[in-house]
Design a protein around this motif. Sequence first.
Motif, PDB file in Angstrom:
ATOM      1  N   ARG A 112       0.851  -1.184   0.000  1.00 51.04           N
ATOM      2  CA  ARG A 112       0.000   0.000   0.000  1.00 51.04           C
ATOM      3  C   ARG A 112       0.886   1.233   0.000  1.00 51.04           C
ATOM      4  NH1 ARG A 112      -4.627  -0.628   4.393  1.00 51.04           N
ATOM      5  NH2 ARG A 112      -5.345   1.290   3.358  1.00 51.04           N
ATOM      6  N   ALA A 113       0.298   2.387  -0.239  1.00 47.17           N
ATOM      7  CA  ALA A 113       1.061   3.633  -0.273  1.00 47.17           C
ATOM      8  C   ALA A 113       0.447   4.632   0.697  1.00 47.17           C
ATOM      9  CB  ALA A 113       1.086   4.208  -1.686  1.00 47.17           C
ATOM     10  N   LEU A 114       1.322   5.352   1.394  1.00 49.48           N
ATOM     11  CA  LEU A 114       0.926   6.326   2.395  1.00 49.48           C
ATOM     12  C   LEU A 114       1.764   7.583   2.204  1.00 49.48           C
ATOM     13  CD1 LEU A 114      -0.419   7.014   5.233  1.00 49.48           C
ATOM     14  CD2 LEU A 114       1.648   6.018   6.225  1.00 49.48           C
ATOM     15  N   ALA A 115       1.105   8.729   2.147  1.00 49.08           N
ATOM     16  CA  ALA A 115       1.833   9.996   2.105  1.00 49.08           C
ATOM     17  C   ALA A 115       1.864  10.574   3.512  1.00 49.08           C
ATOM     18  CB  ALA A 115       1.154  10.976   1.151  1.00 49.08           C
ATOM     19  N   ASP A 116       3.046  11.037   3.935  1.00 52.25           N
ATOM     20  CA  ASP A 116       3.142  11.690   5.239  1.00 52.25           C
ATOM     21  C   ASP A 116       2.546  13.088   5.128  1.00 52.25           C
ATOM     22  OD1 ASP A 116       5.085  13.485   4.246  1.00 52.25           O
ATOM     23  OD2 ASP A 116       6.705  12.652   5.439  1.00 52.25           O
ATOM     24  N   PRO A 117       2.475  13.862   6.221  1.00 49.94           N
ATOM     25  CA  PRO A 117       1.847  15.183   6.143  1.00 49.94           C
ATOM     26  C   PRO A 117       2.507  16.150   5.154  1.00 49.94           C
ATOM     27  CG  PRO A 117       1.968  14.487   8.419  1.00 49.94           C
ATOM     28  CD  PRO A 117       2.761  13.480   7.616  1.00 49.94           C
ATOM     29  N   ASP A 118       3.749  15.873   4.749  1.00 49.70           N
ATOM     30  CA  ASP A 118       4.430  16.724   3.779  1.00 49.70           C
ATOM     31  C   ASP A 118       4.398  16.147   2.368  1.00 49.70           C
ATOM     32  OD1 ASP A 118       5.808  19.059   5.328  1.00 49.70           O
ATOM     33  OD2 ASP A 118       6.012  17.279   6.577  1.00 49.70           O
ATOM     34  N   GLY A 119       3.695  15.034   2.181  1.00 52.71           N
ATOM     35  CA  GLY A 119       3.562  14.431   0.865  1.00 52.71           C
ATOM     36  C   GLY A 119       4.623  13.408   0.511  1.00 52.71           C
ATOM     37  N   HIS A 120       5.549  13.093   1.435  1.00 49.52           N
ATOM     38  CA  HIS A 120       6.560  12.064   1.168  1.00 49.52           C
ATOM     39  C   HIS A 120       5.877  10.701   1.142  1.00 49.52           C
ATOM     40  CE1 HIS A 120       9.494  15.172   1.737  1.00 49.52           C
ATOM     41  NE2 HIS A 120       9.046  15.404   2.954  1.00 49.52           N
ATOM     42  N   VAL A 121       6.206   9.903   0.140  1.00 50.81           N
ATOM     43  CA  VAL A 121       5.505   8.649  -0.102  1.00 50.81           C
ATOM     44  C   VAL A 121       6.238   7.470   0.540  1.00 50.81           C
ATOM     45  CG1 VAL A 121       4.633   7.073  -1.881  1.00 50.81           C
ATOM     46  CG2 VAL A 121       4.603   9.552  -2.277  1.00 50.81           C
ATOM     47  N   TRP A 122       5.505   6.732   1.349  1.00 51.11           N
ATOM     48  CA  TRP A 122       5.994   5.488   1.964  1.00 51.11           C
ATOM     49  C   TRP A 122       5.159   4.350   1.419  1.00 51.11           C
ATOM     50  CZ3 TRP A 122      10.249   5.141   4.957  1.00 51.11           C
ATOM     51  CH2 TRP A 122      10.803   6.359   5.375  1.00 51.11           C
ATOM     52  N   GLU A 123       5.827   3.244   1.106  1.00 43.04           N
ATOM     53  CA  GLU A 123       5.138   2.068   0.575  1.00 43.04           C
ATOM     54  C   GLU A 123       5.413   0.878   1.479  1.00 43.04           C
ATOM     55  OE1 GLU A 123       6.557   1.810  -3.479  1.00 43.04           O
ATOM     56  OE2 GLU A 123       4.939   3.121  -4.151  1.00 43.04           O
ATOM     57  N   PRO A 124       4.642   0.730   2.564  1.00 40.52           N
ATOM     58  CA  PRO A 124       4.811  -0.455   3.391  1.00 40.52           C
ATOM     59  C   PRO A 124       4.339  -1.684   2.605  1.00 40.52           C
ATOM     60  CG  PRO A 124       2.937   0.828   4.147  1.00 40.52           C
ATOM     61  CD  PRO A 124       3.603   1.625   3.067  1.00 40.52           C
ATOM     62  N   PHE A 125       5.110  -2.762   2.732  1.00 34.44           N
ATOM     63  CA  PHE A 125       4.741  -3.970   2.003  1.00 34.44           C
ATOM     64  C   PHE A 125       5.083  -5.206   2.823  1.00 34.44           C
ATOM     65  CE2 PHE A 125       9.193  -3.535   0.949  1.00 34.44           C
ATOM     66  CZ  PHE A 125       9.664  -4.835   0.806  1.00 34.44           C
TER      67      PHE A 125
END
Length: 145
Positions: A112-125
């Motif tokens: 899945r993909a998650l943007a932090d409050p500043d829009g940085h993209v994290w993809e936990p898998f």
Amino acid sequence: MARLIFVNLPVANLPRAIAFYQAIGFVNQPAFTDETAACMAWTDTIFVMLLTHDKWRSFTDRPIAPPTASEVALAINLGSVAAVDHLVATGAANGGVADINPPQDMGFMYQRALADPDGHVWEPFWMDPAAIPPVETNTPTEDTQ
């Protein structure tokens, strides 16, 4: 010595960013945190440096990407599908945006993909360990240590 990675991210609001990263499991390292930057540990070798915009600009003249842009996607491996879902839900409940890209379930891997409050993209898998081929690495030399 183990090789370390420090991912540097510009943030508009340092306390908000610290709270977000703590909520999703990072641990603040006070020895490397002040009013301009915070060091957040994911593991003993992976760290995120949250930098105020002014601090970021002391390292580079390149523009800070707006929250709607993706300069990088940071993939992090978790132990289960449930852990992926939990991290994304926790991040969304703490100022992030869940599923900025469609979730992917390939059977052997779930992401899945998650943007932090500043829009940085994290993809936990999560990936089935049996599906991971052996990794070849270069042995460090004196020039690369």
